[in-house]
Design an enzyme around this catalytic site. Sequence first.
Site, mmCIF file in Angstrom:
data_model
loop_
_atom_site.group_PDB
_atom_site.id
_atom_site.type_symbol
_atom_site.label_atom_id
_atom_site.label_comp_id
_atom_site.label_asym_id
_atom_site.label_seq_id
_atom_site.Cartn_x
_atom_site.Cartn_y
_atom_site.Cartn_z
ATOM 1 N N ASN A 94 0.888 -1.354 0.042
ATOM 2 C CA ASN A 94 0.173 -0.060 -0.037
ATOM 3 C C ASN A 94 0.879 1.368 0.041
ATOM 4 O O ASN A 94 0.875 2.171 0.894
ATOM 5 C CB ASN A 94 -0.907 -0.082 1.144
ATOM 6 C CG ASN A 94 -0.172 -0.190 2.454
ATOM 7 O OD1 ASN A 94 0.615 -0.574 2.764
ATOM 8 N ND2 ASN A 94 -0.981 0.546 3.530
ATOM 9 N N ASP A 152 -3.641 -5.176 1.582
ATOM 10 C CA ASP A 152 -3.277 -4.847 3.082
ATOM 11 C C ASP A 152 -3.610 -3.310 3.283
ATOM 12 O O ASP A 152 -3.150 -2.448 2.251
ATOM 13 C CB ASP A 152 -2.248 -5.017 3.643
ATOM 14 C CG ASP A 152 -2.176 -4.967 5.278
ATOM 15 O OD1 ASP A 152 -3.255 -5.518 5.927
ATOM 16 O OD2 ASP A 152 -1.590 -3.948 5.833
ATOM 17 N N HIS A 179 -6.458 -8.465 4.665
ATOM 18 C CA HIS A 179 -6.963 -7.407 5.730
ATOM 19 C C HIS A 179 -8.436 -7.734 5.819
ATOM 20 O O HIS A 179 -9.081 -7.391 4.903
ATOM 21 C CB HIS A 179 -6.566 -6.404 5.246
ATOM 22 C CG HIS A 179 -6.967 -5.102 6.206
ATOM 23 N ND1 HIS A 179 -6.106 -4.311 6.831
ATOM 24 C CD2 HIS A 179 -8.385 -4.828 6.584
ATOM 25 C CE1 HIS A 179 -6.952 -3.429 7.548
ATOM 26 N NE2 HIS A 179 -8.265 -3.683 7.372
ATOM 27 N N ASN A 278 -5.480 -0.026 13.186
ATOM 28 C CA ASN A 278 -6.619 -0.779 12.481
ATOM 29 C C ASN A 278 -6.129 -2.441 12.212
ATOM 30 O O ASN A 278 -5.244 -2.518 11.344
ATOM 31 C CB ASN A 278 -7.138 -0.131 11.146
ATOM 32 C CG ASN A 278 -8.216 -0.912 10.530
ATOM 33 O OD1 ASN A 278 -9.129 -1.537 11.073
ATOM 34 N ND2 ASN A 278 -8.445 -0.513 9.299
ATOM 35 N N ASP A 305 3.259 -5.546 12.357
ATOM 36 C CA ASP A 305 2.590 -4.719 11.479
ATOM 37 C C ASP A 305 2.891 -3.247 11.690
ATOM 38 O O ASP A 305 2.087 -2.282 11.843
ATOM 39 C CB ASP A 305 0.849 -4.658 12.063
ATOM 40 C CG ASP A 305 -0.077 -4.096 11.244
ATOM 41 O OD1 ASP A 305 0.278 -3.531 10.023
ATOM 42 O OD2 ASP A 305 -1.208 -3.846 11.421
#
Length: 427
Positions: A94, A152, A179, A278, A305
Site C-alpha cells: 500500500n 492490506d 486484511h 486498524n 504490523d
Amino acid sequence: MKVLLKGARVLDPSRGLDGILDVLIDGERITLIGEDIKAEDAKVIDLSGLLVVPGLVDMHVHLRDPGLEYKEDIESGAKSAAAGGFTAIACMPNTVPPVDNAAMVSYIASKAERVGLSRVFPIGCISKGREGRELAEMGEMAMAGAVAFSDDGNCVSDASLMRRALMYAGDFGKVVIDHCEDPTLSAGGVMNEGYVSTLLGLPGIPRSAEEVMVARDVILAKETGAPVHIAHVSTKGSVEIIRRAKAEGIPVTCEVAPHHLVLTEDAVMGYNTNAKVNPPLRTEEDVEALIEGLKDGTIDAIVSDHAPHSMDEKDVEFDKAAFGISGLETSLGLVLTFLVGAGKLSLEEVVEKMSANPARILKIEGGALKEGALADITVIDLKKKWAVESAKFFSKGKNTPFEGWELKGKAVMTMVGGRIVYSEKQY
C-alpha cells in the site's frame, strides 16, 4: 571470511536444539554448530550469556516506499528492522503508487539489495491499484520476486475476486494475505465498538467487521484448496473460526501483532492517537483468546504490523488521525517482557512464531540454525532492561503507545548472510 560465535545459548525450536554451543560461519552460511569448535582462521565473537536464535522474520511491515518516504523508506525501515532483531521483513504494497506490477516489485527488491541490511521481500497487490475491481498481474509479480499477495489496508470485499485471487496465487505457489474488514460494518469507525467508544463518543468498529470476512475467506480456502493467510487477527471470534478451520484441514494461517497482545481499548482513553490502529485494540477477553490461540497453534505468527507515520498525522483530533503503530523496534521486547516474562508463552514458542513459521508461510529461506543454512542470526540479551524512547528509533515513525515503557529482553546483534548489520557492541 569465517566468524565463530562462541559460548551462547543456541536455540532452534524447529530442530529441538537448545544448549551452550558454538556456531561457525563461513561466508554467508553456517558450516558447523557444536561444542568447543576450534577455527584458527576465524574471527571469534564471545557471546557468553546471550541467546542465539534463527534470524527473526517479520511478514507484515509497511515501508511506505515508494511515494510516502516522509513516513519511512526502504533504508530507514531496514535499519529499524535490523535494530529490532529482524533479518528479514516482507513489505506490504500500500504505497503510492501501489505495488501492483512487476516493475514495482523489482524496484523494492533492487533498492533493498543496494541498502544491504535486513532482507526485504516485496508483497504484491491482489488487485490493480488495490481497488478491489480487477486482479493484478500476479504471475509477473511472482516472477519478479513477490513472495505473497495482499491489498492490506483494504479488504478484498468482492468474494468472486477473492476466490479467483486464491486460485491464481495457488497456481504460482504463493499465499494470499487478507486484511479482513467488511467496510459496510466498519465504515466511519475509529476504535473498537464497545463501552470505551461510547464513553469517548467515538464511532466504533465491531468485531463482526473482521469475523465476517475471516469466515468468508475460510470458506473460499476450503472450496479452492488454496492457502489464505489472515492478517493481524484481533478478536476472540476470529480465533475460534480459524481454530475450527484448521481442525477441518483447511489451508489457513494467521498472525497477530504485539499491540493486540498487550493493550486493550483502554489505551485509547484520553484520545491517545498513538493507540489508534486498524484493526482496533479490543478487550481483555479478546487479548486472552489471542494468547490462547498462540499457545494452541491456531495463530501461526507474531508480526509487528509496523505502520510508521509522521507526527503531523498523529497529533490531530482522534477521528482524523492515521491508523498505525511504529513497531519494528519494540515487537521483540514487548513479547519477551509480557508473554515470555509473564509465563504466557515459552521462549521456544515465541522464536518459532517470529522466525520459522513466517519463513514457512512465505516459503523463503530462513528460520533454522543448521549446517548449510543462511547465517541469518539474531542475538538476544534476555536480561537487558531498556526503556522505549521513540526519539532513538531508526525508523522515521515515532508513533508508539509504548513511549517510556520498561522492557526486558532485546536484540543486541543481528547478522544477515554472516554480516553484522546491527550491533550494540563493536566486534
